[in-house]
Design a protein around this motif. Structure first.
Motif, PDB file in Angstrom:
ATOM      1  N   GLU A 121       0.860  -1.187   0.000  1.00 56.81           N
ATOM      2  CA  GLU A 121       0.000   0.000   0.000  1.00 56.81           C
ATOM      3  C   GLU A 121       0.895   1.234   0.000  1.00 56.81           C
ATOM      4  O   GLU A 121       1.814   1.343   0.812  1.00 56.81           O
ATOM      5  CB  GLU A 121      -0.926   0.037   1.206  1.00 56.81           C
ATOM      6  N   THR A 133       0.717   7.940  -9.459  1.00 59.94           N
ATOM      7  CA  THR A 133      -0.204   7.028  -8.787  1.00 59.94           C
ATOM      8  C   THR A 133      -0.533   5.833  -9.664  1.00 59.94           C
ATOM      9  O   THR A 133      -0.499   4.679  -9.225  1.00 59.94           O
ATOM     10  CB  THR A 133      -1.503   7.783  -8.420  1.00 59.94           C
ATOM     11  N   ALA A 137       0.217   1.934  -9.152  1.00 56.73           N
ATOM     12  CA  ALA A 137      -0.939   1.043  -9.107  1.00 56.73           C
ATOM     13  C   ALA A 137      -0.824  -0.057 -10.157  1.00 56.73           C
ATOM     14  O   ALA A 137      -1.128  -1.228  -9.890  1.00 56.73           O
ATOM     15  CB  ALA A 137      -2.232   1.838  -9.314  1.00 56.73           C
ATOM     16  N   SER A 138      -0.347   0.304 -11.344  1.00 55.32           N
ATOM     17  CA  SER A 138      -0.171  -0.701 -12.392  1.00 55.32           C
ATOM     18  C   SER A 138       0.989  -1.634 -12.085  1.00 55.32           C
ATOM     19  O   SER A 138       1.102  -2.708 -12.691  1.00 55.32           O
ATOM     20  CB  SER A 138       0.046  -0.019 -13.753  1.00 55.32           C
ATOM     21  N   ARG A 142      -1.637  -0.930  -3.902  1.00 56.18           N
ATOM     22  CA  ARG A 142      -2.887  -0.277  -3.532  1.00 56.18           C
ATOM     23  C   ARG A 142      -2.536   1.176  -3.195  1.00 56.18           C
ATOM     24  O   ARG A 142      -1.676   1.424  -2.363  1.00 56.18           O
ATOM     25  CB  ARG A 142      -3.526  -0.968  -2.323  1.00 56.18           C
ATOM     26  N   MET A 143      -3.208   2.115  -3.830  1.00 54.80           N
ATOM     27  CA  MET A 143      -2.785   3.509  -3.762  1.00 54.80           C
ATOM     28  C   MET A 143      -3.786   4.397  -3.039  1.00 54.80           C
ATOM     29  O   MET A 143      -5.006   4.227  -3.150  1.00 54.80           O
ATOM     30  CB  MET A 143      -2.593   4.065  -5.180  1.00 54.80           C
ATOM     31  N   HIS A 145      -4.222   8.452  -3.230  1.00 54.49           N
ATOM     32  CA  HIS A 145      -3.787   9.631  -3.982  1.00 54.49           C
ATOM     33  C   HIS A 145      -4.399  10.861  -3.329  1.00 54.49           C
ATOM     34  O   HIS A 145      -5.627  10.971  -3.206  1.00 54.49           O
ATOM     35  CB  HIS A 145      -4.267   9.501  -5.433  1.00 54.49           C
ATOM     36  N   LEU A 168      -8.362  -0.567 -10.792  1.00 52.20           N
ATOM     37  CA  LEU A 168      -7.249  -0.709  -9.865  1.00 52.20           C
ATOM     38  C   LEU A 168      -7.593  -0.095  -8.515  1.00 52.20           C
ATOM     39  O   LEU A 168      -8.379   0.858  -8.434  1.00 52.20           O
ATOM     40  CB  LEU A 168      -5.989  -0.044 -10.443  1.00 52.20           C
ATOM     41  N   VAL A 170      -7.404   2.314  -6.120  1.00 57.27           N
ATOM     42  CA  VAL A 170      -6.914   3.675  -5.872  1.00 57.27           C
ATOM     43  C   VAL A 170      -8.001   4.470  -5.160  1.00 57.27           C
ATOM     44  O   VAL A 170      -9.152   4.500  -5.615  1.00 57.27           O
ATOM     45  CB  VAL A 170      -6.535   4.391  -7.180  1.00 57.27           C
TER      46      VAL A 170
END
Length: 291
Positions: A121, A133, A137-138, A142-143, A145, A168, A170
């Motif tokens: 994370e 971000t 994430a890609s 786990r983001m 932002h 994804l 985010v």
């Protein structure tokens, strides 16, 4: 503390073509732009620059100015890509084009740091239009932002759609970064990685005033509290201020003195395509558990 240089190489949709005499010529997809660059004190490789537009700065030091267009450039922007991330480039009143291409090696480095962690994370503070971000994430993170600008967060969401990355994990938050981090500390939250790219000056969504020199020490101290001995890294970039890489490096070193790992500081640069020289663009400091 190690002093290093982190260099951004040209890629398909971006390149620093030439620079000198206080300006730089760059390609953003099919368009070319001239922008001010005080660091380019040397002579350019060529005096014959063919550009679609040039940003001419105002006479003051507040970053003002305006674009002069020599050919048509889409006002709504045009799509570019970095790795799997797609985003919209666009001329802005702030002389840049909606993202910071010299951050590409930072995104690559952060991805490498989180690879060994299962389900990492990460937190992106002052996340702007979300390219960093989405890059993380890609890469499996786990983001969260965070940006104070509603317009920037909306642009970030649009870039996620453009990239086909709406699924994804985010969280897109319109928040004052300092207040958000302090609240996360009170909640006892932790992260595996933090990226922060604070501006010299700014305002939060509720009128909060941000001044880099005043706010950065407390922000770094709170970010440290969100990381622990199992976390991977923190990366701090600083643009357009009279500040030394040694200064921000020492700030990070002291804040992370109780954790194992390595602190490095130095300059972000972009490699010029014409001659291969490196144009400095920002300073940075980073902590990593594994070096």
């Amino acid at each position: 503390m190690n002093l290093i240089t982190l260099t951004g190489e040209p890629w398909a949709d971006y390149g620093l073509i030439d620079c000198g005499h206080g300006r730089k010529l760059e390609r953003y997809g099919r368009f070319r732009f001239i922008r001010p660059e005080p660091q380019a004190m040397w002579a350019p490789a060529s005096d014959d620059w063919d550009a679609d537009a040039e940003f001419v700065p105002a006479s003051d030091e507040d970053g003002g100015g305006r674009w002069h267009y020599f050919r048509d450039v889409p006002e709504e922007g045009w799509p570019l890509g970095w790795d799997k991330v797609k985003f919209t480039a666009q001329t802005t009143p702030f002389r840049h084009l909606g993202f910071f291409p010299d951050m590409a090696p930072v995104w690559t480095w952060l991805r490498g740091q989180i690879v060994p962690i299962e389900n990492p994370e990460a937190l992106n503070l002052f996340g702007y239009t979300g390219v960093g971000t989405l890059a993380l994430a890609s890469g499996g993170a786990r983001m969260v932002h965070v940006d104070a600008s509603k317009k920037s967060v909306e642009a970030a969401r649009q870039n996620a759609t453009l990239s086909g990355m709406n699924d994804l994990p985010v969280r897109w938050l319109i928040e004052d970064a300092g207040k958000f981090v302090a609240r996360e500390v009170r909640r006892g939250r932790r992260y595996d990685a933090i990226l922060l790219d604070p501006p010299k000056w700014g305002r939060g969504p509720n009128g909060e005033v941000w001044k880099l020199e005043e706010g950065l020490p407390d922000l770094i101290a709170d970010c440290r509290k969100l990381l622990d001995e199992n976390s991977a890294c923190l990366f701090l970039t600083v643009y357009a201020v009279r500040m030394s890489a040694l200064a921000i490096g020492e700030l990070v070193r002291q804040a992370f003195a109780d954790l194992p790992g390595t602190v490095e500081a130095g300059e972000l640069t972009v490699r010029e395509e014409s001659r291969g020289l490196e144009l400095p663009t920002a300073i940075f400091a980073r902590w990593s558990r594994n070096g």
